[in-house]
Design an enzyme around this catalytic site. Structure first.
Site, PDB file in Angstrom:
ATOM      1  N   HIS A 278       0.826  -1.208   0.000  1.00  9.12           N
ATOM      2  CA  HIS A 278       0.000   0.000   0.000  1.00  9.12           C
ATOM      3  C   HIS A 278       0.858   1.255   0.000  1.00  9.12           C
ATOM      4  CE1 HIS A 278       0.113   1.486   4.267  1.00  9.12           C
ATOM      5  NE2 HIS A 278       0.263   0.224   4.593  1.00  9.12           N
ATOM      6  N   ASP A 290       5.834   2.134   6.939  1.00  8.95           N
ATOM      7  CA  ASP A 290       4.440   1.733   6.809  1.00  8.95           C
ATOM      8  C   ASP A 290       3.727   2.615   5.796  1.00  8.95           C
ATOM      9  OD1 ASP A 290       1.910   0.728   7.198  1.00  8.95           O
ATOM     10  OD2 ASP A 290       1.559   1.850   9.037  1.00  8.95           O
ATOM     11  N   GLU A 322      -5.361   1.855   2.195  1.00  6.60           N
ATOM     12  CA  GLU A 322      -5.202   0.735   3.123  1.00  6.60           C
ATOM     13  C   GLU A 322      -5.428   1.184   4.551  1.00  6.60           C
ATOM     14  OE1 GLU A 322      -3.130  -2.100   5.781  1.00  6.60           O
ATOM     15  OE2 GLU A 322      -2.925   0.060   5.541  1.00  6.60           O
ATOM     16  N   GLU A 323      -4.940   2.374   4.881  1.00  9.44           N
ATOM     17  CA  GLU A 323      -5.072   2.859   6.255  1.00  9.44           C
ATOM     18  C   GLU A 323      -6.523   3.167   6.616  1.00  9.44           C
ATOM     19  OE1 GLU A 323      -2.834   2.648   8.325  1.00  9.44           O
ATOM     20  OE2 GLU A 323      -0.879   2.799   7.360  1.00  9.44           O
ATOM     21  N   ASP A 351       3.838  -5.480   3.630  1.00  2.00           N
ATOM     22  CA  ASP A 351       3.396  -4.304   4.388  1.00  2.00           C
ATOM     23  C   ASP A 351       4.280  -4.166   5.617  1.00  2.00           C
ATOM     24  OD1 ASP A 351       2.069  -2.283   5.658  1.00  2.00           O
ATOM     25  OD2 ASP A 351       0.095  -3.221   5.590  1.00  2.00           O
TER      26      ASP A 351
END
Length: 513
Positions: A278, A290, A322-323, A351
């Site tokens: 992501h 991240d 994604e978050e 990830d």
């Protein structure tokens, strides 16, 4: 059944679905092997050579590029729809399109509500008290007495009648933060404080998940440390009345963002390997581990793969949102036809692969550690990565298929999956320190979801090791899927665990429960 969160995301994408321009042969359809003359004259991909082409300098330089994008804008992050993330998407498209036509590069647009920041304060017993804020919390200035919630607040029966008009004090654990906030509100509470269940000096933060939830609306919700929470519970149990004030001003916007999809222009489309990471960060930081590490890791492999010919088509998915709950990867999977899903022989997810206090964790495809297997073929993928780490002289451990990263929509529809990960907010155990070095009793990434998630705090040795693991897996499956079970029709597999993950709209290792 789709949750309200995912339905809302799907509705938001409908107006922009035309922005997804499929390749001529078409995503979601079965087609014979395809190719071009240039690719046919290249050598077949070689695992050792592809691994050797992945260098620390390239990974660090790519990560610095993402950090520069974040720092070019006042918010200093790569939150979806913001300048830093839009620059990331443009960089990916331009880089992949520069590889002499090796890939067909497409974007897939969608819109969603995004938490962009908040200001807040907490006074307990009249004293200004440190606290953390949850993404998507409701705004409000509320006052009431603290009322301890029974158990973990995962059932409405845990909330006593005295919580009405007051502030619920809830332990983290088992169910999602968002469900706790909603149940507090459904029980009449005007606000909620959720305290951590693991020790640490940092106040608890996370996300409640993209609203709306089917169970109801959120209330103003802040986070506390374990020590803060247990001290308050002890005081309440002794009969002390404790008054609190929560003042929260949360800002949300509707934003449009994009997935980036790149597929080789040769190799058999009906046996496609898909690799994903992501591209977005949270609001609090630039997200260079991240998941800048996964983004740059798979991008470097995509760049180096362009020197070779492949037998099976290889597709790279750079997911957005994604978050906010794996929105981009769910959108992609939902856009595929049944045959398109069947054509994806394996999905590999990366990830966070450069955590400073790292572990070498592999998704537990065979279920031997967490008793939850992935779809048929996932065990063999796990064993491939085990063989890679063994050959590299490195220890490894397992991480659960808990549905909390972008592999979730793939395993839900029966696509075998795997990948590696180096840790997030979880505390490194003494056993893990013995296996991997580093410091026990400290998070595997102390900068997780914070402003310190920068290039300076990447573990470059882990980054290189895992990126070379990506190369090894791509070389294997781009050549042959002989080690996987025979391809069968893909059927949906929506387990209870996956449904919970999807409703929450959050990824796994990330703080969600």
């Amino acid at each position: 059944m789709k949750s309200a969160i995912v339905v809302a995301a799907a509705l938001a994408t409908s107006a922009s679905a035309s922005a997804f321009a499929p390749r001529q042969s078409g995503f979601g359809h079965g087609y014979p092997p395809h190719g071009n003359e240039t690719s046919n004259h290249k050598p077949l991909v070689d695992s050792k050579a592809l691994q050797a082409s992945i260098t620390a300098d390239a990974l660090v330089n790519g990560s610095q590029t993402l950090l520069d994008f974040a720092y070019s804008f006042p918010d200093r992050n790569r939150l979806i729809g913001g300048g830093g993330h839009n620059a990331t998407v443009e960089y990916l498209v331009s880089t992949l399109e520069s590889l002499d036509g090796y890939y067909t590069v497409e974007t897939q647009a969608f819109s969603t509500v995004v938490h962009i920041g908040a200001t807040w304060s907490l006074f307990i017993g009249g004293a200004n008290t440190s606290s953390g804020v949850f993404d998507y919390t409701a705004s409000g200035n509320v006052t009431g007495n603290l009322v301890a919630v029974a158990n973990l607040g995962c059932d409405l029966s845990d909330y006593p009648s005295t919580v009405a008009g007051n502030i619920a004090l809830i332990s983290r654990g088992t169910c999602q933060f968002g469900l706790k906030s909603v149940y507090a509100g459904n029980s009449g509470a005007v606000g909620a404080l959720i305290y951590d269940n693991i020790p640490g000096d940092d106040t608890l933060t996370g996300t409640l998940g993209v609203p709306p939830r089917p169970e109801g609306p959120y209330v103003p919700t802040l986070g506390l440390t374990l020590d803060q929470g247990t001290a308050l519970v002890a005081s309440l149990s002794s009969g002390t009345i404790i008054n609190a004030n929560l003042n929260v001003d949360a800002q949300v916007e509707n934003r449009t963002t994009h997935n980036v999809i790149a597929t080789t222009n040769h190799g058999a489309l009906n046996t496609t390997l898909l690799i994903g990471a992501h591209t977005d960060s949270v609001a609090a930081g630039p997200g260079i581990n991240d998941d800048g590490s996964g983004t740059i890791g798979i991008l470097e492999v995509a760049k180096q793969l362009a020197k070779y010919r492949v037998n099976n088509a290889v597709r790279f998915g750079f997911w957005s949102g994604e978050e906010e709950g794996e929105l981009g990867s769910y959108l992609y999977v939902d856009s595929l036809s049944a045959s398109g899903r069947e054509n994806i022989r394996a999905y590999l997810n990366f990830d966070m692969i450069a955590s400073p206090n790292y572990i070498h964790a592999l998704y537990d495809g065979d279920g031997s550690t967490f008793n939850q297997t992935g779809p048929a073929g996932s065990a063999e993928i796990e064993h491939l990565f085990e063989a890679y780490f063994t050959a590299a002289g490195e220890n490894f451990t397992a991480t659960a298929f808990d549905g909390r990263s972008d592999y979730a929509p793939f395993i839900e529809v029966g696509i075998p999956a795997g990948g590696s990960f180096t840790g997030a907010e979880q505390i490194k155990t003494a056993e893990e320190a013995e296996l991997f070095g580093g410091t026990a009793g400290v998070p595997t990434d102390v900068n997780y979801h914070g402003p310190g998630d920068t290039v300076d705090n990447l573990a470059v040795d882990a980054f290189v090791l895992h990126a070379k693991g990506i190369a090894a897996s791509v070389a294997e499956y781009a050549t042959t899927f002989a080690s996987l079970p025979p391809k069968t029709a893909v059927k949906k597999r929506r387990s209870d665990e996956m449904s919970r993950s999807r409703k929450e709209g959050r990824k796994g290792r990330k703080v969600m429960m």
